[in-house]
Design a protein around this motif. Structure first.
Motif, PDB file in Angstrom:
ATOM      1  N   SER A  55    -103.294  36.427  10.327  1.00  0.00           N
ATOM      2  CA  SER A  55    -102.217  37.087  11.070  1.00  0.00           C
ATOM      3  C   SER A  55    -101.642  36.181  12.148  1.00  0.00           C
ATOM      4  O   SER A  55    -100.514  36.382  12.596  1.00  0.00           O
ATOM      5  CB  SER A  55    -102.711  38.399  11.682  1.00  0.00           C
ATOM      6  N   ALA A  56    -102.401  35.152  12.557  1.00  0.00           N
ATOM      7  CA  ALA A  56    -101.937  34.237  13.603  1.00  0.00           C
ATOM      8  C   ALA A  56    -100.846  33.289  13.109  1.00  0.00           C
ATOM      9  O   ALA A  56    -100.185  32.644  13.925  1.00  0.00           O
ATOM     10  CB  ALA A  56    -103.111  33.430  14.154  1.00  0.00           C
ATOM     11  N   VAL A  57    -100.661  33.190  11.791  1.00  0.00           N
ATOM     12  CA  VAL A  57     -99.659  32.262  11.257  1.00  0.00           C
ATOM     13  C   VAL A  57     -98.518  33.001  10.548  1.00  0.00           C
ATOM     14  O   VAL A  57     -97.793  32.414   9.737  1.00  0.00           O
ATOM     15  CB  VAL A  57    -100.307  31.221  10.311  1.00  0.00           C
ATOM     16  N   LEU A  58     -98.334  34.262  10.887  1.00  0.00           N
ATOM     17  CA  LEU A  58     -97.253  35.038  10.276  1.00  0.00           C
ATOM     18  C   LEU A  58     -95.874  34.490  10.634  1.00  0.00           C
ATOM     19  O   LEU A  58     -94.959  34.513   9.804  1.00  0.00           O
ATOM     20  CB  LEU A  58     -97.365  36.507  10.692  1.00  0.00           C
ATOM     21  N   ASP A  59     -95.697  33.998  11.857  1.00  0.00           N
ATOM     22  CA  ASP A  59     -94.407  33.406  12.222  1.00  0.00           C
ATOM     23  C   ASP A  59     -94.082  32.207  11.334  1.00  0.00           C
ATOM     24  O   ASP A  59     -92.940  32.025  10.888  1.00  0.00           O
ATOM     25  CB  ASP A  59     -94.412  32.969  13.693  1.00  0.00           C
ATOM     26  N   HIS A  60     -95.088  31.371  11.088  1.00  0.00           N
ATOM     27  CA  HIS A  60     -94.893  30.214  10.208  1.00  0.00           C
ATOM     28  C   HIS A  60     -94.560  30.675   8.794  1.00  0.00           C
ATOM     29  O   HIS A  60     -93.704  30.089   8.122  1.00  0.00           O
ATOM     30  CB  HIS A  60     -96.155  29.355  10.186  1.00  0.00           C
ATOM     31  N   ALA A  61     -95.236  31.728   8.350  1.00  0.00           N
ATOM     32  CA  ALA A  61     -94.987  32.245   7.001  1.00  0.00           C
ATOM     33  C   ALA A  61     -93.548  32.709   6.844  1.00  0.00           C
ATOM     34  O   ALA A  61     -92.909  32.481   5.810  1.00  0.00           O
ATOM     35  CB  ALA A  61     -95.954  33.383   6.691  1.00  0.00           C
ATOM     36  N   ALA A  62     -93.026  33.357   7.878  1.00  0.00           N
ATOM     37  CA  ALA A  62     -91.652  33.854   7.813  1.00  0.00           C
ATOM     38  C   ALA A  62     -90.659  32.712   7.663  1.00  0.00           C
ATOM     39  O   ALA A  62     -89.689  32.804   6.895  1.00  0.00           O
ATOM     40  CB  ALA A  62     -91.334  34.683   9.056  1.00  0.00           C
ATOM     41  N   VAL A  63     -90.891  31.611   8.363  1.00  0.00           N
ATOM     42  CA  VAL A  63     -89.999  30.448   8.261  1.00  0.00           C
ATOM     43  C   VAL A  63     -90.067  29.842   6.859  1.00  0.00           C
ATOM     44  O   VAL A  63     -89.041  29.541   6.237  1.00  0.00           O
ATOM     45  CB  VAL A  63     -90.371  29.392   9.319  1.00  0.00           C
ATOM     46  N   LEU A  64     -91.277  29.669   6.339  1.00  0.00           N
ATOM     47  CA  LEU A  64     -91.438  29.064   5.018  1.00  0.00           C
ATOM     48  C   LEU A  64     -90.861  29.959   3.919  1.00  0.00           C
ATOM     49  O   LEU A  64     -90.178  29.478   3.018  1.00  0.00           O
ATOM     50  CB  LEU A  64     -92.920  28.788   4.759  1.00  0.00           C
TER      51      LEU A  64
END
Length: 213
Positions: A55-64
């Motif tokens: 859940s800590a990398v959801l922002d990165h996931a949204a960009v990718l």
């Protein structure tokens, strides 16, 4: 280390379609994650840092995902909903990542020759380590990497003299004890792993030098 809870947010909070997935690490440990389908045939496995979860990398996931990439976010062993025992030096990282690559390689929406890793802190270190042994990893982005072994900090005595030498001694003892207390052996140093990546691209992201206050 204590297990870290997953939290309430999912890719759906970012407007992303996703699947709850499980797959086996190379040594059989069951890992849990989310998969956001690919639109361009390529995918990225996102690796969180120590003491956190996918859940800590959801922002990165949204960009990718916005760029059309498939995204696999999974909890490192002993974190979130994954099985196994947590080891925040990331020494089980190779086994976890190889399992993630096996999962991605089996998906019909993906080209198995277009897989990459993006990792934060511990996740970045394990990404570099895994890329040294698995050529399916076509590129790595590593943010905030520091070191996985005493060899990664062998520069301290040259930079800081006696203080650095003391720190190197502490690090050798720390990693030796970690080796004694876990079934995972010490991995190769990050510099050796980078050399073994050959001409595959690697992007290192760092905050740079922090001024003294």
């Amino acid at each position: 280390v204590p297990r870290t809870s997953l939290g309430d947010k999912t890719p759906a909070d970012y407007g992303l379609p996703f699947e709850n997935v499980e797959f086996a690490a190379a040594d059989g440990v069951t890992l849990a994650g989310w998969y956001v389908p690919s639109e361009n045939g390529a995918a990225v496995a996102l690796l969180h840092g120590s003491g956190s979860t996918r859940s800590a990398v959801l922002d990165h996931a949204a960009v990718l995902a916005g760029g059309g990439y498939g995204v696999l976010l999974f909890d490192a062993r002993g974190h979130g909903e994954s099985g196994g025992r947590a080891m925040d030096l990331g020494w089980f990282g190779d086994a976890d990542i190889i399992g993630a690559l096996d999962y991605l390689a089996g998906r019909a929406d993906l080209d198995g020759a277009r897989l990459a890793l993006v990792g934060m802190s511990m996740g970045g270190e394990t990404a570099i380590g895994a890329a040294a042994v698995d050529t399916r990893i076509r590129g790595v982005v590593a943010e905030g990497t520091t070191g996985r072994t005493a060899a990664d900090k062998a520069w301290l005595s040259e930079e800081y003299g006696f203080r650095g030498l003391i720190q190197e001694g502490v690090d050798h003892m720390t990693y030796w004890l970690a080796d004694v207390m876990t079934s995972a052996g010490p991995p190769r140093s990050l510099s050796d792993a980078v050399s073994l990546m050959g001409d595959r691209p690697l992007l290192l992201i760092t905050a740079g030098e922090v001024p003294d206050e």
